[in-house]
Design a protein around this motif. Structure first.
Motif, short mmCIF file in Angstrom:
data_model
loop_
_atom_site.label_atom_id
_atom_site.label_comp_id
_atom_site.label_asym_id
_atom_site.label_seq_id
_atom_site.Cartn_x
_atom_site.Cartn_y
_atom_site.Cartn_z
N UNK A 70 22.54 36.23 -6.41
CA UNK A 70 21.18 35.80 -6.72
C UNK A 70 21.07 35.46 -8.20
N UNK A 71 20.03 34.74 -8.57
CA UNK A 71 19.81 34.49 -10.00
C UNK A 71 19.63 35.82 -10.75
N UNK A 112 33.23 40.72 -13.69
CA UNK A 112 34.06 39.61 -14.14
C UNK A 112 35.18 40.12 -15.05
N UNK A 113 34.86 41.00 -15.98
CA UNK A 113 35.88 41.54 -16.89
C UNK A 113 36.93 42.31 -16.11
N UNK A 173 28.53 33.50 -15.49
CA UNK A 173 27.11 33.25 -15.73
C UNK A 173 26.58 32.06 -14.92
N UNK A 174 27.32 30.95 -14.87
CA UNK A 174 26.80 29.74 -14.23
C UNK A 174 27.13 29.60 -12.75
N UNK A 175 27.99 30.47 -12.22
CA UNK A 175 28.33 30.39 -10.80
C UNK A 175 27.93 31.69 -10.11
N UNK A 176 28.08 31.69 -8.81
CA UNK A 176 27.71 32.89 -8.06
C UNK A 176 28.95 33.64 -7.57
#
Length: 135
Positions: free
Chosen positions: A83-84, A98-99, A75-78
């Motif tokens: 992009x956001x 990610x999972x 969530x906090x990194x790219x």
């Protein structure tokens, strides 16, 4: 398909089925445990509920660690997005990536710098390996 069904399907497909009654659902002492639907679902799937006393640090330590890793790494990194996040779908897509990485491709120090999949494969191979005859 729920994450539980996907995990069970994957283990079955890989030849490592989970025996009924061998699963434990770990959760906190929150509202999940007052939900009749969750209780019924666990019973239908032969999953034992597990809960410690309120405030029991050991009961939630693993889940809190995973949540922290998820927030930091996804969530906090790219790392898993460039992009956001603009929509919920963006978050869902990044979370799925990610999972997948966390379960299949991350190198883990306590596993001898193997991925979880490699470590689990070696574990099941060791369980099915014929013992060497005594000399």
């Amino acid at each position: 398909m729920t994450p539980l069904r996907i995990a069970l399907w994957q283990r079955e497909r890989e030849g490592n089925p989970v025996s009924p009654g061998n699963l434990i659902h770990h959760s906190d002492a929150g509202s999940q445990y007052t939900a009749i639907r969750l209780t019924e679902h666990l019973a239908l799937e032969s999953i034992a509920p597990s809960i410690g006393t309120v405030g029991d640090a050991y009961d939630n330590a693993l889940m809190e660690t995973i949540n922290g890793l998820y927030k930091t790494e996804c969530i906090r990194t790219t790392v898993f997005h460039s992009d956001p996040f603009r929509t919920l779908a963006d978050v869902e897509y990044a979370t799925a990536g990610w999972v997948d990485w966390y379960n299949n491709r991350r190198l883990h120090g306590s596993l001898g710098m193997l991925t979880p999949v490699e470590s689990e494969t070696l574990h099941y191979e060791a369980l099915t390996r014929e013992p060497e005859p005594a000399k």
